[in-house]
Design an enzyme around this catalytic site. Structure first.
Site, PDB file in Angstrom:
ATOM      1  N   ARG A  11       0.816  -1.228   0.000  1.00 40.18           N
ATOM      2  CA  ARG A  11       0.000   0.000   0.000  1.00 40.18           C
ATOM      3  C   ARG A  11       0.847   1.275   0.000  1.00 40.18           C
ATOM      4  O   ARG A  11       0.555   2.196  -0.769  1.00 40.18           O
ATOM      5  CB  ARG A  11      -0.976  -0.024   1.173  1.00 40.18           C
ATOM      6  N   ASN A  64      -6.442  -2.302   1.949  1.00 36.84           N
ATOM      7  CA  ASN A  64      -6.566  -3.753   2.019  1.00 36.84           C
ATOM      8  C   ASN A  64      -8.035  -4.110   2.127  1.00 36.84           C
ATOM      9  O   ASN A  64      -8.799  -3.423   2.816  1.00 36.84           O
ATOM     10  CB  ASN A  64      -5.837  -4.306   3.254  1.00 36.84           C
TER      11      ASN A  64
END
Length: 752
Positions: free
Chosen positions: A16, A34
């Site tokens: 990320r 996520n």
């Protein structure tokens, strides 16, 4: 606007923050997060093709992208690009990343006195550290790992939330102020912190045996002096089984073993497996690997290992899993039952025990012997395969779950005939993996053997879930494990190992199989000549019994004169004669190699799996020789409607080519008794077997090979002098890969 869903190993690996930095560099707006399904969801406002291209090319080093799904969505208003909190729908494929060896950046910080994590044995970042071993559930956030018991201090918290920091959202980060700690228990005295590690090093150098709690469980460490190692063998009940050693660095490894470029690359990878290397001096490390010309070596992979070696005088230490034979490695304080000299333990819970992986290079190929730390739970694509649970065989067990066309193998589980392994490890692994992927299997598969604990378990769970159970014949499962790796629907397979329950109730292990899924033709088209396992299971432990059977077939029992001295108390060749015809028949190549080991007076008792054949391999002397394998054609029940039992099971007679072996073994024994060297005879046997199997398969286009004998350094390379062969590369050739092969029937089942 575009929504991009990325599936693969993309959680817990710095994915990320990488996406965030990439999006910011392209001046995009949107978010990344996520999901609850183990994926990463990205929303961006434009440049989707360029973004996806860079996503794949520049991804973090330990991440893996398995597929990317792009969909256009209604325009949404975003002022910037941001990282959103994890969430989303539940279900679907969901798994944690594998455990990863310490990265070079953390290693540099570990020994930097100015760094606040100086000599901190749990240093990690987004590129390294515990992952699978500490994961409890998904999404893979800190609160869902065992690190949840260690709240971050202010300094760690600042790194954790700083998107530009290397430790941004790294779930395993900690420091000496807020993280787990080690303590040493020795003579009822407790030593804490770095002093505990320093004391451990001194104890090892002094010849003491210390249990060390690592990433995936407890190891036992000691120096490699013969007297110390023999004491450890006595304590663990492992009289001959080779131990793994850990080396200070690659330079010292190269002083004692031959290491090629690919072996070095694997040993230094983030997996850091135990790698089987050939010794430069066969007599070196004798107590560690008795009567073997190879040794299993690994490099340090955790911060603790590097700190230990900083304080050790020894360049090599034994580092073996802490368990009794057949039992799972300890992850709790039950290790104290081993009554060692000291115990170095930490206070971070291990949720998933995970042993060291083991590999070996054969003929230039990397073969996986034990697939565990660093590999698990990586996904293997099985497109079109039904969701399922497969539970493998008995020895070297693993399980496989398939969800949405993706197979996930468990870590190495071991011998499920052992009560503790079956109840404490196998059952827990089934529960863990099925829950993690939210599996609702369409079917269950197991081995054909009716007495395996795994078979019994599969029967019960299939009834409880109300789904079909398929019992897959052991050697067809071996063959399908290779076919599954390559997406093949037709192949001829050489499957060679020690034991597998055959369709005819005999013990198979030297088979040539035809598998044609499209036409539903599954045949045993070749095999080794059968012989008797005199006394049943005793013949697997005492290979002289198999040698007796082979010579009995050849009517050459007189060659055994003088071998009476190797019989156990109460045994005699006359007794073997009386029970011979009542003993179970076998075609096992593994047992043939065991018999040759006994014939050459190398090994008369198997104290660990594969021992006689491994010791035989160690004395092989390759030379130019001409062997002419004798192949006979017979007709026997050989055609099966499917490689698994169901209501459509069908047996018919068909042509089977039989590789004769008994007379050749008798001739070799005569040569040995006449003075020919052990090493040359060992090579001649392997060449005969390789040439024989090559002749049986030579007219087929696609040949695969699997089974534990494929780990032999000579067998497959000798076959490849005549025939091109596909061998397992993603899963183990041995029984550790059986569950993966069992799952492949899910690509072809037609269930209502």
């Amino acid at each position: 606007m575009y929504r991009i869903t990325v599936r693969g190993i993309v959680q817990g690996v710095g994915f990320r923050p990488f996406v965030y930095r990439l999006a910011k560099s392209m001046n995009l707006k949107g978010y990344v997060k996520n999901t609850g399904t183990g994926c990463v969801e990205i929303v961006i406002d434009r440049c989707v093709d360029e973004f996806v291209r860079r996503l794949k090319e520049e991804k973090p080093p330990i991440s893996e992208i398995h597929d990317v799904e792009i969909e256009e969505i209604p325009e949404l208003r975003y002022k910037d690009f941001k990282i959103e909190k994890s969430g989303g729908k539940k279900g679907g494929l969901s798994l944690p990343p594998p455990d990863v060896a310490i990265c070079r950046f953390c290693l540099k910080e570990l020994f930097d006195p100015s760094n606040r994590r100086y000599l901190y044995y749990f240093i990690s970042c987004t590129d390294c550290g515990p992952r699978f071993s500490v994961a409890m559930k998904l999404p893979y956030d800190r609160e869902n790992t065992t690190f949840n018991e260690f709240p971050l201090c202010d300094d760690c918290k600042e790194e954790y939330w700083n998107v530009l920091d290397r430790r941004y959202y790294a779930q395993s980060i900690a420091c000496s102020k807020c993280g787990p700690h080690y303590e040493l228990i020795c003579d009822d005295v407790k030593i804490e912190g770095i002093d505990a590690v320093i004391k451990t090093a001194k104890l090892i150098d002094r010849g003491k045996m210390v249990a060390i709690k690592g990433i995936g469980g407890y190891h036992i460490a000691c120096n490699t002096e013969d007297d110390v190692v023999f004491k450890l063998r006595e304590k663990l009940g492992r009289p001959q089984q080779p131990f793994a050693i850990m080396a200070r660095n690659m330079n010292v490894v190269k002083e004692v073993a031959y290491v090629n470029e690919r072996e070095e690359e694997e040993m230094e990878s983030y997996i850091r497996p135990i790698t089987i290397l050939k010794k430069k001096d066969p007599d070196n490390f004798f107590a560690v690997a008795p009567y073997l010309n190879t040794i299993g070596v690994m490099l340090p992979y955790s911060p603790l290992h590097y700190i230990l070696f900083q304080h050790l005088e020894s360049d090599f230490i034994v580092m073996t899993s802490a368990n009794k034979p057949g039992e799972p490695m300890f992850i709790y304080d039950g290790v104290f039952s081993l009554k060692l000299d000291a115990y170095l333990r930490h206070n971070l819970k291990i949720h998933n025990r995970v042993d060291d992986s083991v590999i070996k290079f054969v003929g230039g190929r990397r073969l996986i012997i034990r697939r565990s730390r660093g590999f698990v739970p990586k996904v293997i694509e099985l497109d079109g395969c039904l969701d399922c649970l497969t539970v493998g065989a008995e020895l070297y067990n693993s399980i496989t779950v398939v969800k949405d066309g993706k197979a996930i193998l468990s870590q190495y589980i071991g011998n499920t005939s052992n009560f503790k392994t079956y109840n404490e490890f196998f059952k827990r692994a089934v529960e863990f993996f099925t829950n993690f992927v939210d599996l609702k299997p369409k079917f269950i598969a197991c081995d054909l053997h009716p007495l395996y604990n795994t078979t019994n378990f599969a029967e019960k769970i299939s009834k409880r879930l109300g789904v079909p159970l398929y019992k897959v014949q052991h050697h067809f499962a071996h063959a399908m494990s290779v076919m599954a790796e390559r997406g093949l629907d037709k192949a001829v397979a050489i499957t060679v190992d020690g034991v597998g329950y055959g369709f005819d109730g005999t013990i198979w292990g030297g088979e040539v199989l035809l598998l044609d899924f499209e036409n539903e033709v599954f045949r045993r088209i070749g095999r080794l000549e059968s012989f008797r396992l005199v006394g049943g299971d005793l013949a697997t432990e005492y290979p002289l019994r198999v040698l007796f059977s082979l010579l009995h077939n050849a009517n050459r029992l007189e060659l055994l004169e003088g071998y009476e001295r190797y019989l156990r108390k109460g045994e005699s060749f006359e007794i073997f004669e009386r029970i011979h015809d009542r003993s179970v028949a076998s075609t096992s190549m593994g047992r043939v190699l065991d018999a040759v080991s006994a014939m050459l007076e190398i090994c008369f008792e198997r104290t660990y799996e594969g021992e006689p054949a491994m010791k035989l391999e160690s004395i092989v002397e390759p030379f130019e020789c001409d062997v002419k394998p004798k192949i006979e054609v017979t007709y026997e029940p050989s055609v099966y409607s499917k490689p698994y039992l169901d209501e459509d099971f069908d047996v018919r007679k068909g042509e089977v080519k039989v590789l004769k072996i008994s007379n050749f073994i008798a001739d070799c024994m005569e040569d040995y008794l006449s003075g020919e060297s052990k090493g040359k005879i060992a090579f001649k046997v392997l060449r005969y077997l390789a040439e024989g199997f090559s002749k049986i398969v030579k007219d087929y286009d696609c040949v695969v090979a699997s089974g534990g004998v494929c780990f032999n350094s000579y067998f497959i390379p000798l076959i490849e002098k005549n025939v091109s062969v596909h061998v397992n590369e993603k899963v183990a050739c041995g029984d550790n890969g059986i569950s993966f092969g069992q799952a492949y029937i899910g690509k072809y089942l037609k269930l209502e």
